[in-house]
Enzyme design. Sequence first.
Site, PDB file in Angstrom:
ATOM      1  N   LYS A 146       0.778  -0.954   0.094  1.00 19.70           N
ATOM      2  CA  LYS A 146      -0.057  -0.052  -0.109  1.00 19.70           C
ATOM      3  C   LYS A 146       0.910   1.277   0.049  1.00 19.70           C
ATOM      4  CE  LYS A 146      -2.857   2.604   3.246  1.00 19.70           C
ATOM      5  NZ  LYS A 146      -3.875   2.807   4.257  1.00 19.70           N
TER       6      LYS A 146
ATOM      7  N   ASP B  33      -2.057  10.294   3.460  1.00 18.68           N
ATOM      8  CA  ASP B  33      -3.970  10.112   3.778  1.00 18.68           C
ATOM      9  C   ASP B  33      -4.349  11.130   4.433  1.00 18.68           C
ATOM     10  OD1 ASP B  33      -6.128   8.836   3.924  1.00 18.68           O
ATOM     11  OD2 ASP B  33      -5.496   7.210   5.309  1.00 18.68           O
TER      12      ASP B  33
ATOM     13  N   LYS C 271      -9.730  13.344   8.046  1.00 18.85           N
ATOM     14  CA  LYS C 271      -9.369  12.888   9.388  1.00 18.85           C
ATOM     15  C   LYS C 271      -9.267  14.191  10.209  1.00 18.85           C
ATOM     16  CE  LYS C 271      -6.128   8.899   8.088  1.00 18.85           C
ATOM     17  NZ  LYS C 271      -6.951   7.999   9.077  1.00 18.85           N
TER      18      LYS C 271
ATOM     19  N   ASP D 291       1.994   6.873   5.558  1.00 20.20           N
ATOM     20  CA  ASP D 291       0.878   5.861   5.079  1.00 20.20           C
ATOM     21  C   ASP D 291       1.215   4.983   3.827  1.00 20.20           C
ATOM     22  OD1 ASP D 291      -1.600   4.351   5.832  1.00 20.20           O
ATOM     23  OD2 ASP D 291      -2.775   5.757   4.550  1.00 20.20           O
TER      24      ASP D 291
ATOM     25  N   ASP E 263     -11.967   7.293   3.832  1.00 17.04           N
ATOM     26  CA  ASP E 263     -10.604   7.011   4.569  1.00 17.04           C
ATOM     27  C   ASP E 263     -10.494   5.562   4.543  1.00 17.04           C
ATOM     28  OD1 ASP E 263      -8.414   7.817   6.158  1.00 17.04           O
ATOM     29  OD2 ASP E 263      -9.479   8.182   8.051  1.00 17.04           O
TER      30      ASP E 263
ATOM     31  N   GLU F 221      -9.123   3.919   2.539  1.00 15.57           N
ATOM     32  CA  GLU F 221      -8.784   3.888   0.992  1.00 15.57           C
ATOM     33  C   GLU F 221      -7.628   2.728   0.627  1.00 15.57           C
ATOM     34  OE1 GLU F 221      -7.338   5.623   3.433  1.00 15.57           O
ATOM     35  OE2 GLU F 221      -5.414   5.058   2.875  1.00 15.57           O
TER      36      GLU F 221
ATOM     37  N   ARG G 104      -7.401  -0.226   1.258  1.00 12.22           N
ATOM     38  CA  ARG G 104      -8.043  -1.742   0.854  1.00 12.22           C
ATOM     39  C   ARG G 104      -8.333  -1.582  -0.745  1.00 12.22           C
ATOM     40  NH1 ARG G 104     -12.430  -1.779   5.508  1.00 12.22           N
ATOM     41  NH2 ARG G 104     -10.621  -0.496   6.404  1.00 12.22           N
TER      42      ARG G 104
HETATM   43  N1  BES Z   1      -3.854   4.912   6.970  1.00 11.97           N
HETATM   44  C1  BES Z   1      -5.184   4.695   7.677  1.00 11.97           C
HETATM   45  C2  BES Z   1      -4.754   3.525   8.820  1.00 11.97           C
HETATM   46  C3  BES Z   1      -3.789   3.924   9.981  1.00 11.97           C
HETATM   47  C4  BES Z   1      -4.305   4.759  11.090  1.00 11.97           C
HETATM   48  C5  BES Z   1      -2.451   3.725   9.997  1.00 11.97           C
HETATM   49  C6  BES Z   1      -3.534   5.239  12.219  1.00 11.97           C
HETATM   50  C7  BES Z   1      -1.608   4.076  11.094  1.00 11.97           C
HETATM   51  C8  BES Z   1      -2.091   4.876  12.049  1.00 11.97           C
HETATM   52  C9  BES Z   1      -6.171   4.036   6.955  1.00 11.97           C
HETATM   53  O1  BES Z   1      -6.198   4.526   5.709  1.00 11.97           O
HETATM   54  C10 BES Z   1      -7.548   4.371   7.587  1.00 11.97           C
HETATM   55  O2  BES Z   1      -7.603   5.616   7.734  1.00 11.97           O
HETATM   56  N2  BES Z   1      -8.051   3.312   8.222  1.00 11.97           N
HETATM   57  C11 BES Z   1      -9.355   3.681   8.838  1.00 11.97           C
HETATM   58  C12 BES Z   1     -10.248   2.660   8.493  1.00 11.97           C
HETATM   59  C13 BES Z   1     -11.778   3.373   8.993  1.00 11.97           C
HETATM   60  C14 BES Z   1     -12.368   4.322   8.209  1.00 11.97           C
HETATM   61  C15 BES Z   1     -12.605   2.143   8.754  1.00 11.97           C
HETATM   62  C16 BES Z   1      -9.138   3.607  10.412  1.00 11.97           C
HETATM   63  O3  BES Z   1      -8.158   2.685  10.787  1.00 11.97           O
HETATM   64  O4  BES Z   1      -9.453   4.413  11.258  1.00 11.97           O
HETATM   65 ZN    ZN Z   2      -4.455   5.096   4.751  1.00  9.84          ZN
HETATM   66 MN    MN Z   3      -7.442   6.182   5.629  1.00  9.91          MN
END
Ligand code: BES
Ligand code: ZN
Ligand code: MN
Length: 493
Positions: A259, A264, A271, A282, A341, A343, A345
Site C-alpha cells: 500500500k 492520507d 481525518k 501511509d 478514509d 482507502e 483496501r
Molecule cells: N492509513 C489509515 C490507517 C492508520 C491509522 C495507519 C493510524 C496508521 C495509524 C487507514 O487508511 C485508515 O484511515 N483506516 C481507517 C479505517 C476506517 C475508516 C474503517 C481507520 O483505521 O480508522
Molecule cells: Zn491509509
Molecule cells: Mn485512511
Amino acid sequence: MKISFAEPVLPAKGAVVVLVEEGKKLSSAAKELDKQTKGAVTRAIGASKFEGKKGQTLEILAPAGSDLDRILLAGTGKEFDELEQQALGGNLVGKLLSSGSTEVTAIVDAGTKDLATAAANVALGARLASYRFDKYQTKQKDNDNGKPTLKSVTVGVADSAAARKTYGPMDKIADGVFFTRDLVSEPGNVIYPETLAAQCKELTKLGVKVEILDEKAMAKLGMHALLGVGQGSERESRTVVMSWDGGAKSDQPVAFVGKGVTFDSGGISLKPGPGMEEMKWDMGGSGTVIGLMKALAGRKAKVNVVGLVGLVENMPDGKAQRPGDIVTSMSGQTIEIHNTDAEGRLVLADVLWYCQDRFKPQFMVDLATLTGAIIIGLGHEYAGMFANDDKLSDQLFAAGTATGEKVWRMPLHDNYDKKIKSDAADMKNIGGRDAGSITAAQFLQRFVNKTPWVHLDIAGMAWSKEAKPTVPKGATGFGVRLLDRFVADNYEK
Ligand code: BES
Ligand code: ZN
Ligand code: MN
C-alpha cells in the site's frame, strides 16, 4: 558509517568495546585491557552494578596509561544469540554515535562458540542503529543525542575472513532497510506517487526491472478502485511493477504487494487535524516492498520475485470521491464507498487482482498501514497477520521470531465477511467499528482469487516513537528483514 572486520587486536586509540560474560567473566580482550590499564576495568566493574548481563554496558572514560578515549564493557549474558548479538552492536552505536569518539573497535571473543557469525551480527546491529534521517535539520542535527561523531566501527574477531563473508549479504539487507527508512521518512510534498515511482526506477541499477503504469494504463486495465482514491489529488496515481529474476526461468515468482498512500488526509471523510502529519508514512507498506526488492537484488537472491506497489495520494477536493459513490474494480466486483478514509483496501484490491492475474505467483504477501484498529489490538510489538494458507503463515511466524520483526496471526471467517455486504453494490469498503482490522482483511481476500495469500497490517510497526537497539526513532523499515528471511529460508535454491 564504515563497517570493517579485522584481527582481534586491541587498538591504541579511539574507543574500544570488549565483552564480559554474565558473572563478571572477562573475555580475553577484556583481561588484556585490564592489564594495560592497570586494573581500570576490574575497578570500574567493582564500583558499579555491571555484571555482564545481556544488554548491560559500562563506560570507562580516558583510562590512565592508555591513549584510548573510552572503554565500553558490553554484557553477553551466559550466551548470546543472533538477535542479542545484533542488539549488542546496536547498543554500542547507541552509546558511542554522538559520544565524541570517531572510531571504535569491538572485540568479539566471548559469549558464543561461533564468533565469526556473532561478529557479523554485531556489525549488522551497529549499522542498523547508525541510521539517521537528518537531511532537513540544517541548524542542529539533534536526533536525541546531538550530532553523530562516530565514523567507523571495526569488529575484531579471530576468523575475520569468515565474519566478513557472513556479513556480505547482511550489509545488502541493511541497504534495503535504509532505503525503506529514507522513503518512509520523506514528507508528502517530496514523496508522492510520481516521485516514489522514480525512486523505484533507481533499482534498475541493481538489475531490477521496473515498469510504471500511469493513470491511462490503469484506466485501460479497469483499476477504478485505485483510481477513485487518487481522483481528489493534484498528484497523479501510479502502480509500479518491480521484478527480480534470480531463480530458474520456469519458476513461478513469489509476489509482494504494498500500500503506497503517499499522504492520507482521509479524503472527503477527512481525518481530524491532530496527528494528521503522521499520514505521510501511509506509504509504509510500499516502502517495505521497495526496500525488500533492493535487499534481494543487492544480495542476488536466487529466486524470482515481483514487487508491486499501488501509489496514490488521498485528498479532498471538488473532484474527490464521495461517500456513496460506487466504483468497479479491475476484478469486475463493484464497491460502494462508505468512508473515503478506508482507502488502502481500495488500492490493494486492484493491485492484488492485477498481480495474480498477470503473474500467477506462487503466493502473494501484501503489506499495508491499513487500520488504526490493529494498533489497538497489538500495539507496536507485532504486525497483524491474516492468511488463507497455514504453511505461509507458519513460515512467516518463524521468520518473525528469527529476525525480531514479529507477526501475530488473526482470524478470517465468513461471518466477518458478511459485515461488508452492501445493499447497493457487491460490497462496501467498511464493516463498522467492531473487528475493523479483520473486516479490512476480509475485503482484501475478495481480490486474491484463491491465490495463497498473506496480509500484514503494519500500521503499528512502520513508524516508532521510541528507539530500540537496532531501530532508531522514526521510520523502522519493518518487514524488510522479515521478508528477506522468509524468502531465504523457504524459497531460494
Ligand atoms: N492509513 C489509515 C490507517 C492508520 C491509522 C495507519 C493510524 C496508521 C495509524 C487507514 O487508511 C485508515 O484511515 N483506516 C481507517 C479505517 C476506517 C475508516 C474503517 C481507520 O483505521 O480508522
Ligand atoms: Zn491509509
Ligand atoms: Mn485512511
